[in-house]
Design a protein around this motif. Structure first.
Motif, PDB file in Angstrom:
ATOM      1  N   TYR A  25      51.663 -23.302 -48.074  1.00 18.53           N
ATOM      2  CA  TYR A  25      51.462 -23.728 -46.686  1.00 18.53           C
ATOM      3  C   TYR A  25      51.397 -25.249 -46.670  1.00 18.53           C
ATOM      4  CZ  TYR A  25      50.773 -18.985 -45.149  1.00 18.53           C
ATOM      5  OH  TYR A  25      50.980 -17.660 -44.850  1.00 18.53           O
ATOM      6  N   PHE A  26      52.247 -25.868 -45.857  1.00 21.81           N
ATOM      7  CA  PHE A  26      52.407 -27.310 -45.827  1.00 21.81           C
ATOM      8  C   PHE A  26      51.559 -27.986 -44.755  1.00 21.81           C
ATOM      9  CE2 PHE A  26      56.536 -25.847 -47.509  1.00 21.81           C
ATOM     10  CZ  PHE A  26      56.577 -26.588 -48.673  1.00 21.81           C
ATOM     11  N   TRP A  27      50.795 -28.992 -45.149  1.00 25.16           N
ATOM     12  CA  TRP A  27      50.147 -29.904 -44.202  1.00 25.16           C
ATOM     13  C   TRP A  27      51.190 -30.986 -43.967  1.00 25.16           C
ATOM     14  CZ3 TRP A  27      49.094 -34.593 -42.459  1.00 25.16           C
ATOM     15  CH2 TRP A  27      48.007 -34.799 -41.623  1.00 25.16           C
ATOM     16  N   PHE A  28      51.953 -30.809 -42.901  1.00 20.71           N
ATOM     17  CA  PHE A  28      53.052 -31.718 -42.539  1.00 20.71           C
ATOM     18  C   PHE A  28      52.682 -32.274 -41.178  1.00 20.71           C
ATOM     19  CE2 PHE A  28      57.783 -31.867 -41.208  1.00 20.71           C
ATOM     20  CZ  PHE A  28      57.952 -33.132 -41.732  1.00 20.71           C
ATOM     21  N   ASP A  29      52.370 -33.557 -41.117  1.00 24.02           N
ATOM     22  CA  ASP A  29      51.787 -34.139 -39.904  1.00 24.02           C
ATOM     23  C   ASP A  29      52.589 -33.890 -38.643  1.00 24.02           C
ATOM     24  OD1 ASP A  29      53.792 -35.892 -40.737  1.00 24.02           O
ATOM     25  OD2 ASP A  29      52.543 -37.687 -40.608  1.00 24.02           O
ATOM     26  N   LEU A  30      53.884 -33.770 -38.737  1.00 21.84           N
ATOM     27  CA  LEU A  30      54.709 -33.484 -37.572  1.00 21.84           C
ATOM     28  C   LEU A  30      54.265 -32.196 -36.883  1.00 21.84           C
ATOM     29  CD1 LEU A  30      57.289 -34.226 -35.916  1.00 21.84           C
ATOM     30  CD2 LEU A  30      58.558 -32.781 -37.533  1.00 21.84           C
ATOM     31  N   PHE A  31      53.827 -31.220 -37.677  1.00 23.73           N
ATOM     32  CA  PHE A  31      53.414 -29.924 -37.144  1.00 23.73           C
ATOM     33  C   PHE A  31      51.904 -29.780 -36.995  1.00 23.73           C
ATOM     34  CE2 PHE A  31      57.334 -28.173 -39.541  1.00 23.73           C
ATOM     35  CZ  PHE A  31      58.165 -28.502 -38.491  1.00 23.73           C
ATOM     36  N   ILE A  32      51.140 -30.517 -37.780  1.00 25.50           N
ATOM     37  CA  ILE A  32      49.695 -30.334 -37.798  1.00 25.50           C
ATOM     38  C   ILE A  32      48.988 -31.186 -36.751  1.00 25.50           C
ATOM     39  CG2 ILE A  32      47.614 -30.511 -39.214  1.00 25.50           C
ATOM     40  CD1 ILE A  32      49.674 -28.253 -39.998  1.00 25.50           C
ATOM     41  N   ASN A  33      49.412 -32.416 -36.589  1.00 27.30           N
ATOM     42  CA  ASN A  33      48.784 -33.293 -35.606  1.00 27.30           C
ATOM     43  C   ASN A  33      49.354 -33.051 -34.213  1.00 27.30           C
ATOM     44  OD1 ASN A  33      47.212 -34.585 -37.526  1.00 27.30           O
ATOM     45  ND2 ASN A  33      48.741 -36.156 -37.912  1.00 27.30           N
ATOM     46  N   ASN A  34      48.490 -33.177 -33.221  1.00 24.41           N
ATOM     47  CA  ASN A  34      48.939 -33.075 -31.824  1.00 24.41           C
ATOM     48  C   ASN A  34      49.682 -34.358 -31.498  1.00 24.41           C
ATOM     49  OD1 ASN A  34      49.207 -33.164 -29.049  1.00 24.41           O
ATOM     50  ND2 ASN A  34      47.258 -32.156 -28.673  1.00 24.41           N
ATOM     51  N   GLN A  35      50.991 -34.286 -31.419  1.00 27.01           N
ATOM     52  CA  GLN A  35      51.814 -35.469 -31.213  1.00 27.01           C
ATOM     53  C   GLN A  35      51.648 -36.059 -29.807  1.00 27.01           C
ATOM     54  OE1 GLN A  35      53.103 -36.871 -33.814  1.00 27.01           O
ATOM     55  NE2 GLN A  35      52.507 -35.120 -35.068  1.00 27.01           N
ATOM     56  N   HIS A  36      51.082 -35.299 -28.890  1.00 27.06           N
ATOM     57  CA  HIS A  36      50.818 -35.813 -27.542  1.00 27.06           C
ATOM     58  C   HIS A  36      49.611 -36.735 -27.530  1.00 27.06           C
ATOM     59  CE1 HIS A  36      53.729 -33.081 -25.733  1.00 27.06           C
ATOM     60  NE2 HIS A  36      53.277 -32.175 -26.599  1.00 27.06           N
ATOM     61  N   LYS A  37      48.712 -36.579 -28.510  1.00 24.79           N
ATOM     62  CA  LYS A  37      47.460 -37.334 -28.503  1.00 24.79           C
ATOM     63  C   LYS A  37      47.279 -38.249 -29.703  1.00 24.79           C
ATOM     64  CE  LYS A  37      45.231 -33.938 -25.684  1.00 24.79           C
ATOM     65  NZ  LYS A  37      44.563 -34.374 -24.519  1.00 24.79           N
ATOM     66  N   ILE A  38      48.187 -38.221 -30.636  1.00 20.22           N
ATOM     67  CA  ILE A  38      48.002 -38.977 -31.878  1.00 20.22           C
ATOM     68  C   ILE A  38      47.953 -40.478 -31.639  1.00 20.22           C
ATOM     69  CG2 ILE A  38      50.433 -39.166 -32.569  1.00 20.22           C
ATOM     70  CD1 ILE A  38      47.577 -38.216 -34.922  1.00 20.22           C
ATOM     71  N   ALA A  39      48.646 -40.977 -30.634  1.00 17.91           N
ATOM     72  CA  ALA A  39      48.648 -42.422 -30.352  1.00 17.91           C
ATOM     73  C   ALA A  39      47.262 -42.926 -29.944  1.00 17.91           C
ATOM     74  CB  ALA A  39      49.672 -42.752 -29.281  1.00 17.91           C
ATOM     75  N   GLU A  40      46.418 -42.019 -29.474  1.00 20.21           N
ATOM     76  CA  GLU A  40      45.062 -42.396 -29.069  1.00 20.21           C
ATOM     77  C   GLU A  40      44.154 -42.632 -30.268  1.00 20.21           C
ATOM     78  OE1 GLU A  40      43.739 -39.132 -26.663  1.00 20.21           O
ATOM     79  OE2 GLU A  40      45.428 -39.327 -25.278  1.00 20.21           O
ATOM     80  N   LYS A  41      44.550 -42.188 -31.427  1.00 22.66           N
ATOM     81  CA  LYS A  41      43.713 -42.274 -32.623  1.00 22.66           C
ATOM     82  C   LYS A  41      43.844 -43.651 -33.265  1.00 22.66           C
ATOM     83  CE  LYS A  41      42.432 -38.096 -32.049  1.00 22.66           C
ATOM     84  NZ  LYS A  41      41.113 -37.826 -31.519  1.00 22.66           N
ATOM     85  N   THR A  42      42.749 -44.135 -33.851  1.00 20.99           N
ATOM     86  CA  THR A  42      42.773 -45.428 -34.524  1.00 20.99           C
ATOM     87  C   THR A  42      43.371 -45.287 -35.913  1.00 20.99           C
ATOM     88  OG1 THR A  42      40.593 -45.145 -35.538  1.00 20.99           O
ATOM     89  CG2 THR A  42      40.658 -46.124 -33.310  1.00 20.99           C
ATOM     90  N   PHE A  43      43.788 -46.403 -36.470  1.00 22.99           N
ATOM     91  CA  PHE A  43      44.315 -46.416 -37.827  1.00 22.99           C
ATOM     92  C   PHE A  43      43.251 -45.936 -38.805  1.00 22.99           C
ATOM     93  CE2 PHE A  43      45.180 -48.588 -41.880  1.00 22.99           C
ATOM     94  CZ  PHE A  43      46.431 -48.056 -42.140  1.00 22.99           C
ATOM     95  N   GLU A  44      42.016 -46.368 -38.591  1.00 22.01           N
ATOM     96  CA  GLU A  44      40.909 -45.944 -39.461  1.00 22.01           C
ATOM     97  C   GLU A  44      40.726 -44.429 -39.404  1.00 22.01           C
ATOM     98  OE1 GLU A  44      36.104 -46.344 -39.591  1.00 22.01           O
ATOM     99  OE2 GLU A  44      37.220 -48.162 -39.083  1.00 22.01           O
ATOM    100  N   TRP A  45      40.792 -43.865 -38.206  1.00 16.04           N
ATOM    101  CA  TRP A  45      40.657 -42.414 -38.053  1.00 16.04           C
ATOM    102  C   TRP A  45      41.768 -41.697 -38.814  1.00 16.04           C
ATOM    103  CZ3 TRP A  45      43.543 -38.332 -36.484  1.00 16.04           C
ATOM    104  CH2 TRP A  45      42.866 -37.134 -36.259  1.00 16.04           C
ATOM    105  N   LEU A  46      43.005 -42.198 -38.678  1.00 19.37           N
ATOM    106  CA  LEU A  46      44.133 -41.575 -39.373  1.00 19.37           C
ATOM    107  C   LEU A  46      43.945 -41.637 -40.888  1.00 19.37           C
ATOM    108  CD1 LEU A  46      47.095 -42.902 -37.209  1.00 19.37           C
ATOM    109  CD2 LEU A  46      46.319 -40.539 -37.377  1.00 19.37           C
ATOM    110  N   CYS A  47      43.561 -42.787 -41.386  1.00 19.65           N
ATOM    111  CA  CYS A  47      43.365 -42.932 -42.837  1.00 19.65           C
ATOM    112  C   CYS A  47      42.284 -41.983 -43.344  1.00 19.65           C
ATOM    113  CB  CYS A  47      42.999 -44.376 -43.179  1.00 19.65           C
ATOM    114  SG  CYS A  47      44.389 -45.511 -43.008  1.00 19.65           S
ATOM    115  N   THR A  48      41.190 -41.902 -42.615  1.00 23.25           N
ATOM    116  CA  THR A  48      40.093 -41.014 -43.017  1.00 23.25           C
ATOM    117  C   THR A  48      40.538 -39.563 -42.988  1.00 23.25           C
ATOM    118  OG1 THR A  48      38.444 -42.576 -42.211  1.00 23.25           O
ATOM    119  CG2 THR A  48      37.735 -40.283 -42.445  1.00 23.25           C
TER     120      THR A  48
END
Length: 174
Positions: free
Chosen positions: A134-157
């Motif tokens: 089972y692949f953790w592939f960000d294209l499918f796992i992250n909500n692409q409608h809301k990902i721009a709202e997340k900070t770089f720090e949040w993404l890294c963590t």
């Protein structure tokens, strides 16, 4: 122990797999915005996506805009959220389950190459008796409608914690 496996495919120059010790991270069941649980999508879904959409020559960014955002537009959710609601595939496997491998890639790379590397990796793992994958592939796992709202720090963590919990990274460079 960390183990490196490298192999070449016709268009993918290097695919690496690193197995790291798993770390304990509290798992949150929050898929509505961006998945913080290390869920993954099945090999069956990766094949279905490849067979349904014209991926050749398109970057991950282009695939997201053309296919993923319209697919998830009505619900404003991640692809994995839709998969959690589907009945198991013909073999009885769920379309989404805890991830066994984290896929690292660049969004500018050709998605067809990334998907080909993922499927080749899964075939090797399953032949070796280490499936299902089972692949953790960000294209499918992250909500692409809301990902721009997340900070770089949040993404890294989030990525660091996901890698730590999953324990295996498939790095695809094209």
């Amino acid at each position: 122990k960390k183990k490196k496996i490298f192999f070449n495919t016709p268009r993918v120059h290097l695919v690496g797999c690193l197995h790291a010790p798993r770390m304990e991270v509290p798992l949150l069941r929050q898929v509505s915005e961006v998945a913080t649980v290390p869920l993954g999508v099945s090999v069956g879904y990766v094949r279905e996506f490849r067979d349904t959409y014209a991926l050749q020559g398109l970057s991950t960014s282009e695939v997201c805009s053309r296919y993923v955002l319209p697919l998830t537009q009505e619900r404003q959710c991640a692809v994995v959220t839709l998969l959690l609601e589907r009945e198991p595939d013909a073999g009885g496997r769920p379309w989404a389950a805890p991830a066994t491998v984290f896929v690292s890639h660049a969004w500018a790379c050709c998605t067809a190459d990334i998907v080909a590397a993922m499927l080749e990796y899964a075939e090797r793992e399953e032949r070796a008796g280490r499936g299902p994958v089972y692949f953790w592939f960000d294209l499918f796992i992250n909500n692409q409608h809301k990902i721009a709202e997340k900070t770089f720090e949040w993404l890294c963590t989030t990525f660091r914690q996901s890698v730590g919990v999953i324990g295996t990274v498939l790095q695809v460079m094209t």
